[in-house]
Design a protein around this motif. Structure first.
Motif, PDB file in Angstrom:
ATOM      1  N   LEU A  84       0.869  -1.176   0.000  1.00  0.00           N
ATOM      2  CA  LEU A  84       0.000   0.000   0.000  1.00  0.00           C
ATOM      3  C   LEU A  84       0.907   1.227   0.000  1.00  0.00           C
ATOM      4  O   LEU A  84       1.405   1.634   1.050  1.00  0.00           O
ATOM      5  N   PRO A  85       1.138   1.789  -1.200  1.00  0.00           N
ATOM      6  CA  PRO A  85       2.068   2.920  -1.277  1.00  0.00           C
ATOM      7  C   PRO A  85       1.594   4.048  -0.355  1.00  0.00           C
ATOM      8  O   PRO A  85       0.440   4.455  -0.416  1.00  0.00           O
ATOM      9  N   THR A  86       2.494   4.505   0.499  1.00  0.00           N
ATOM     10  CA  THR A  86       2.135   5.470   1.538  1.00  0.00           C
ATOM     11  C   THR A  86       3.094   6.650   1.471  1.00  0.00           C
ATOM     12  O   THR A  86       4.311   6.456   1.384  1.00  0.00           O
ATOM     13  N   ARG A  87       2.532   7.867   1.515  1.00  0.00           N
ATOM     14  CA  ARG A  87       3.410   9.041   1.493  1.00  0.00           C
ATOM     15  C   ARG A  87       4.271   9.054   2.744  1.00  0.00           C
ATOM     16  O   ARG A  87       3.794   8.737   3.834  1.00  0.00           O
ATOM     17  N   PRO A  88       5.531   9.452   2.603  1.00  0.00           N
ATOM     18  CA  PRO A  88       6.419   9.486   3.768  1.00  0.00           C
ATOM     19  C   PRO A  88       5.870  10.396   4.864  1.00  0.00           C
ATOM     20  O   PRO A  88       5.234  11.415   4.588  1.00  0.00           O
ATOM     21  N   ASN A  89       6.141   9.997   6.081  1.00  0.00           N
ATOM     22  CA  ASN A  89       5.818  10.795   7.280  1.00  0.00           C
ATOM     23  C   ASN A  89       4.322  10.957   7.532  1.00  0.00           C
ATOM     24  O   ASN A  89       3.899  11.850   8.260  1.00  0.00           O
ATOM     25  N   THR A  90       3.496  10.077   6.916  1.00  0.00           N
ATOM     26  CA  THR A  90       2.060  10.174   7.169  1.00  0.00           C
ATOM     27  C   THR A  90       1.550   8.947   7.936  1.00  0.00           C
ATOM     28  O   THR A  90       0.345   8.729   8.038  1.00  0.00           O
ATOM     29  N   ASP A  91       2.446   8.168   8.500  1.00  0.00           N
ATOM     30  CA  ASP A  91       2.058   6.919   9.162  1.00  0.00           C
ATOM     31  C   ASP A  91       1.091   7.141  10.316  1.00  0.00           C
ATOM     32  O   ASP A  91       0.130   6.382  10.477  1.00  0.00           O
ATOM     33  N   ALA A  92       1.362   8.190  11.120  1.00  0.00           N
ATOM     34  CA  ALA A  92       0.482   8.424  12.276  1.00  0.00           C
ATOM     35  C   ALA A  92      -0.946   8.650  11.786  1.00  0.00           C
ATOM     36  O   ALA A  92      -1.905   8.155  12.398  1.00  0.00           O
ATOM     37  N   ALA A  93      -1.114   9.350  10.671  1.00  0.00           N
ATOM     38  CA  ALA A  93      -2.464   9.603  10.150  1.00  0.00           C
ATOM     39  C   ALA A  93      -3.132   8.295   9.733  1.00  0.00           C
ATOM     40  O   ALA A  93      -4.311   8.068  10.034  1.00  0.00           O
ATOM     41  N   VAL A  94      -2.407   7.417   9.047  1.00  0.00           N
ATOM     42  CA  VAL A  94      -2.988   6.125   8.649  1.00  0.00           C
ATOM     43  C   VAL A  94      -3.403   5.335   9.891  1.00  0.00           C
ATOM     44  O   VAL A  94      -4.490   4.746   9.947  1.00  0.00           O
ATOM     45  N   MET A  95      -2.539   5.325  10.892  1.00  0.00           N
ATOM     46  CA  MET A  95      -2.850   4.583  12.129  1.00  0.00           C
ATOM     47  C   MET A  95      -4.094   5.150  12.796  1.00  0.00           C
ATOM     48  O   MET A  95      -4.947   4.400  13.289  1.00  0.00           O
ATOM     49  N   LEU A  96      -4.218   6.468  12.793  1.00  0.00           N
ATOM     50  CA  LEU A  96      -5.403   7.092  13.394  1.00  0.00           C
ATOM     51  C   LEU A  96      -6.654   6.764  12.569  1.00  0.00           C
ATOM     52  O   LEU A  96      -7.733   6.524  13.128  1.00  0.00           O
ATOM     53  N   GLY A  97      -6.496   6.744  11.244  1.00  0.00           N
ATOM     54  CA  GLY A  97      -7.624   6.375  10.380  1.00  0.00           C
ATOM     55  C   GLY A  97      -8.076   4.937  10.640  1.00  0.00           C
ATOM     56  O   GLY A  97      -9.274   4.638  10.660  1.00  0.00           O
ATOM     57  N   LEU A  98      -7.099   4.052  10.832  1.00  0.00           N
ATOM     58  CA  LEU A  98      -7.431   2.657  11.175  1.00  0.00           C
ATOM     59  C   LEU A  98      -8.145   2.610  12.528  1.00  0.00           C
ATOM     60  O   LEU A  98      -9.153   1.916  12.704  1.00  0.00           O
ATOM     61  N   ALA A  99      -7.631   3.393  13.485  1.00  0.00           N
ATOM     62  CA  ALA A  99      -8.208   3.407  14.838  1.00  0.00           C
ATOM     63  C   ALA A  99      -9.642   3.938  14.801  1.00  0.00           C
ATOM     64  O   ALA A  99     -10.546   3.380  15.426  1.00  0.00           O
ATOM     65  N   HIS A 100      -9.846   5.007  14.044  1.00  0.00           N
ATOM     66  CA  HIS A 100     -11.193   5.583  13.938  1.00  0.00           C
ATOM     67  C   HIS A 100     -12.159   4.597  13.300  1.00  0.00           C
ATOM     68  O   HIS A 100     -13.302   4.431  13.751  1.00  0.00           O
ATOM     69  N   SER A 101     -11.675   3.905  12.274  1.00  0.00           N
ATOM     70  CA  SER A 101     -12.528   2.912  11.606  1.00  0.00           C
ATOM     71  C   SER A 101     -12.964   1.824  12.578  1.00  0.00           C
ATOM     72  O   SER A 101     -14.116   1.389  12.571  1.00  0.00           O
ATOM     73  N   LEU A 102     -12.025   1.363  13.408  1.00  0.00           N
ATOM     74  CA  LEU A 102     -12.364   0.351  14.417  1.00  0.00           C
ATOM     75  C   LEU A 102     -13.408   0.900  15.392  1.00  0.00           C
ATOM     76  O   LEU A 102     -14.397   0.235  15.719  1.00  0.00           O
ATOM     77  N   LEU A 103     -13.178   2.126  15.812  1.00  0.00           N
ATOM     78  CA  LEU A 103     -14.035   2.739  16.835  1.00  0.00           C
ATOM     79  C   LEU A 103     -15.479   2.884  16.352  1.00  0.00           C
ATOM     80  O   LEU A 103     -16.415   2.444  17.036  1.00  0.00           O
ATOM     81  N   VAL A 104     -15.652   3.482  15.173  1.00  0.00           N
ATOM     82  CA  VAL A 104     -17.032   3.750  14.733  1.00  0.00           C
ATOM     83  C   VAL A 104     -17.762   2.457  14.362  1.00  0.00           C
ATOM     84  O   VAL A 104     -18.988   2.401  14.418  1.00  0.00           O
ATOM     85  N   ALA A 105     -17.007   1.417  14.034  1.00  0.00           N
ATOM     86  CA  ALA A 105     -17.655   0.137  13.734  1.00  0.00           C
ATOM     87  C   ALA A 105     -17.823  -0.715  14.994  1.00  0.00           C
ATOM     88  O   ALA A 105     -18.357  -1.824  14.927  1.00  0.00           O
TER      89      ALA A 105
END
Ligand SMILES: Nc1nc2c(c(=O)[nH]1)N[C@H]1C(S)=C(S)[C@@H](COP(=O)(O)OP(=O)(O)OC[C@H]3O[C@@H](n4cnc5c(=O)[nH]c(N)nc54)[C@H](O)[C@@H]3O)O[C@H]1N2
Ligand SMILES: Nc1nc2c(c(=O)[nH]1)N[C@H]1C(S)=C(S)[C@@H](COP(=O)(O)OP(=O)(O)OC[C@H]3O[C@@H](n4cnc5c(=O)[nH]c(N)nc54)[C@H](O)[C@@H]3O)O[C@H]1N2
Ligand SMILES: [Mo]
Length: 761
Positions: free
Chosen positions: A234-255
């Motif tokens: 999954l090609p990911t822009r450098p230095n944006t890992d925290a945002a992806v992790m938060l997006g994953l966390a939010h997805s878990l939370l709302v579901a």
């Protein structure tokens, strides 16, 4: 007649074949299933060598502080050992008497060479302690932000965390899904601090694949996870890992897919973090769409991945490189919070691990064992810097700075002493370092080779390499111990660091304290015998010398016991040593520090430079570890040279970005930003995401003039010299925007491996 002798390097063991004089061949250690090609470079042991002690001309003629602005660009006067040692001893004595020992900076960060006794860092620190102390450095360039944030979150050290995280045999057995930020580069796992007998990562990953473990690689570079594991990239822009992790966390939370029970019973501050995820404080819910806009990873894939993670035994891994960036504490903290939401921390093969593949030992499954160790003595000076604040130390003596809740002061530095590291390799913004480097009265360096550090010194003392001395070798988390047999006589007038320091200690009245009356060989015997008196099951030194190596049985170094496993089973009986006794998703301690650049819970903070603000300089440069060397070591050897074009590094570039600039494979380009410029040769590669370029570290810095164009392709003329945050003050090399253009001028010859002008007395 040819002879073969076994030796150990930080990238593995080799048999070095010599005739009466020279190295004729290098053979990988027979037990190593995947030896590193870097060993072939050892044949360059006589190239670019410092043959005799050398003193910068102005310093030689006019004394300390003379024409410091010419450091790095002046001829050297070669002198005999006695003259050099008298000069250095007198200068150390002057500085400690006039200004105090804190005016000596001896942090001397670096990897040096393998070997338990002849380890330059152990030697320089012991020596400086014996003469009254020195200003030291803490943490390292590898993992500074990780070192500082981990105890706040988990209550124990980063190093222990890495030793206790799931090991590969356990992953193969229990893990369904590995979600990796930054990958597990095989080439990096070839290296291990102190060396290792066998390179096992490729084999370990293949075993995982064969057992059905699925891998996802979130990284700007596909090759960060080998093709052999069929990883989904999954090609990911450098230095944006925290945002992806938060997006994953939010997805878990709302579901509702998060583990409420684990969060309530094992974590502190979930409510605060939850409110941040939902956007209660800043009005921004950290949705998959939000994360996708920042990172370039599709929102649907972020959501579906979150559900896959919740439905499987999942291991989240984060490379060390990810925290070598602006706010580098955050992706590590965010990964911890995400793993906590999955509720698998402490379960076999689940939870979180840092830096698999970063160095060979990580995840290898070999536990800690003792090895002989040179006592360091105690440092009478309390001053220190976070390691990557070296330019600030030299430029801002007397000024205050923050570090992990403390307000400290940079001492005034008059003398810099370096042995076993190369700041003109490792530090960011080399043009700034070069300006800072003019400040101290004197710079003393021990080096085998005429690299940029040696050229930038006032006194260069020629040191032997591993090949020119014998030692015991090994690292505490590898299952081999080696006898490193001397292969050749010292080159030129080179001497062992220990012998240099012994003679200096004698001149400075610290002889007894430094040598304790022993020669180098006597020390090796003494340290080994003392070690063995606690471990009579190990071979004697004679036996080790005779056999060359010893493989430690598995039972002698069992893998570390995971504190997180105990805590997960019974949080009351085995609380963590955090203020709350639990995993801290919110830290009152960090809140109380009041740092604007380090919030009290994991968060996404826009990096100073990233593709989201790439207006002037449109490309994000990744300066990762080189495949063909260890940092700057053996840059002049055959393995390193073979990957260069006209003696300079290749810069990886996506076909689209190259086409936009009319560039083709092999074109000579200028890579630049406001901090500097370097030349490199274009390598077009489609495994790199758009608007990201990749220039490995390690080319010897080769500026045409002070502050001018670097000819060799050293990325650190471009990187930025700023701390991760006031918390860790770690280096941020991976936060760097650049532009690339065709170089139309006459192509200057790379002079990095030439000798400086040498004069005789
Ligand atoms: N842009 C960018 N920069 C980075 C990084 C990055 O990712 N990007 N990574 C950083 C990291 S993680 C690290 S660890 C650092 C590494 O930085 P360093 O560890 O400083 O780099 P080395 O090239 O290994 O420097 C070791 C030096 O010791 C010398 N040496 C070897 N053996 C001996 C000996 O026996 N005696 C003496 N006196 N000298 C000896 C070698 O010739 C060499 O000059 O770089 C950091 N810099
Ligand atoms: N051959 C060789 N091996 C080495 C070394 C060496 O000099 N040569 N040095 C050793 C040392 S000292 C260390 S500390 C380790 C370092 O180990 P790492 O820190 O893991 O190594 P890097 O090569 O810097 O980075 C690995 C990958 O991370 C990716 N990456 C960079 N920035 C980001 C980001 O922001 N997000 C994501 N997701 N990915 C990113 C890059 O694509 C890069 O290829 O390597 C060790 N191994
Ligand atoms: Mo490192």
């Amino acid at each position: 007649m040819t002879t073969r002798r076994l030796t150990l390097t930080n990238w593995g063991a080799y048999e070095v074949e010599t005739d009466d004089h020279d190295i004729t061949a290098v053979h990988p250690f027979a037990k190593d299933p995947d030896p590193s090609p870097i060993g072939q470079s050892l044949k360059a042991v006589r190239r670019s060598r410092v043959m005799r002690p050398a003193v910068r001309e102005s310093w030689y003629r006019h004394g300390p502080g003379a024409n410091n602005e010419r450091r790095g660009y002046e001829p050297f006067v070669e002198v005999g050992w006695d003259v050099a040692l008298d000069l250095v001893a007198a200068e150390i004595d002057r500085v400690r008497t006039e200004f105090g020992n804190q005016a000596i900076f001896g942090g001397s960060y670096g990897w040096a060479s393998a070997g338990r006794f002849h380890h330059a860092l152990g030697q320089v620190h012991r020596f400086l302690n014996s003469i009254g102390g020195y200003t030291d450095s803490v943490d390292d360039y590898s993992i500074a932000a990780g070192h500082v944030i981990t105890p706040h979150v988990f209550g124990f050290s980063f190093d222990d965390f890495v030793d206790e995280q799931p090991q590969f045999p356990e992953i193969a057995e229990h893990t369904d899904l590995v979600v990796s930020f930054g990958g597990m580069p095989i080439k990096n796992s070839q290296v291990s601090y102190g060396g290792q007998g066998r390179h096992l990562l490729a084999d370990r990953l293949e075993t995982c694949r064969d057992r059905g473990v699925r891998f996802v690689n979130l990284s700007p570079l596909r090759e960060d996870l080998i093709d052999a594991v069929d990883a989904e990239w999954l090609p990911t822009r450098p230095n944006t890992d925290a945002a992806v992790m938060l997006g994953l966390a939010h997805s878990l939370l709302v579901a509702g897919e998060h583990d409420e029970k684990f969060l309530a019973s094992r974590c502190f501050g979930w409510e605060r973090f939850r409110a941040y995820l939902l956007g209660d404080m800043d009005g921004i819910p950290k949705t998959a769409e939000w994360a996708s806009d920042i990172s370039g990873v599709a929102a649907d894939r972020i959501r579906s991945l979150a559900f896959e993670m919740a439905g499987a035994r999942t291991l989240l891994t984060v490379s060390w490189s990810v925290q070598r960036s602006d706010h580098g504490e955050q992706p590590y903290w965010a990964a911890s919070a995400l793993a906590a939401m999955l509720g698998q921390i402490g379960l076999p093969g689940g939870g979180l691990g840092f830096g698999y593949g970063a160095v060979g030992r990580v995840g290898q499954g070999v536990g800690y064992h003792e090895l002989p160790r040179l006592p360091q003595g105690t440092n009478a000076v309390a001053d220190f810097i976070p390691v990557a604040r070296i330019s600030d130390l030299l430029l801002r003596g007397g000024e205050e700075f923050d570090y992990n809740g403390r307000r400290l002061t940079y001492p005034e530095t008059h003398l810099v002493y370096w042995a076993g590291g190369n700041p003109f390799h490792h530090h960011q913004d080399l043009n700034r370092l070069a300006v800072a480097w003019q400040r101290p009265d004197t710079v003393v360096v021990h080096e085998p080779f005429w690299n940029a550090l040696a050229r930038s010194a006032d006194v260069v003392l020629p040191a032997t390499t591993t090949l020119e001395r014998s030692d015991v070798g090994g690292s505490t988390t590898d299952d081999f111990i080696f006898w490193m047999a001397q292969a050749i006589e010292p080159v030129g007038d080179a001497r062992n660091d220990y012998d240099i320091f012994s003679d200096l200690a004698l001149r400075l009245g610290a002889d007894d304290r430094f040598t304790e009356g022993r020669t180098a060989d006597e020390w090796i015997e003494h340290l080994y015998d003392r070690f063995r008196s606690y471990h009579p099951e190990y071979p004697t030194l004679d036996e080790l010398q005779h056999n060359g190596y010893f493989q430690i049985p598995e039972a002698w170094c069992p893998p570390a016991v995971s504190r997180l496993a105990a805590f997960a089973q019974d949080a009351t009986a085995f609380p963590l040593s955090t203020p709350s006794g639990r995993i801290e998703l919110y830290s009152q301690t960090i809140e109380d520090f009041g740092y604007v650049d380090c919030p009290p819970h994991p968060a996404w903070l826009e990096p100073a430079e990233w593709l989201g603000n790439a207006n002037h300089y449109p490309l994000h440069m990744i300066s990762n570890q080189p495949r063909t060397r260890l940092h700057s070591q053996w840059d002049h050897g055959e393995t390193s040279l073979a990957a260069k074009v006209d003696g300079r590094e290749q810069i990886g570039m996506n076909p689209e970005d190259a086409a936009e600039r009319g560039l083709e494979q092999g074109d000579l380009v200028r890579v630049f930003n406001d901090r500097g410029a370097t030349l490199a040769s274009v390598a077009i590669r489609d495994d790199l995401i758009e608007r990201v370029v990749q220039l490995p570290t390690g080319a010897w810095w080769d500026p045409v003039e002070p502050g001018g164009l670097d000819r060799a392709g050293n990325p650190n003329v471009l990187t930025r010299d700023a701390g991760t945050s006031l918390l860790a003050q770690g280096p941020t090399a991976q936060t760097c925007l650049v532009q690339v253009e065709r170089f139309t001028g006459h192509s200057p010859r790379v002079e990095a491996h030439d000798l400086p002008v040498l004069l005789s007395e």
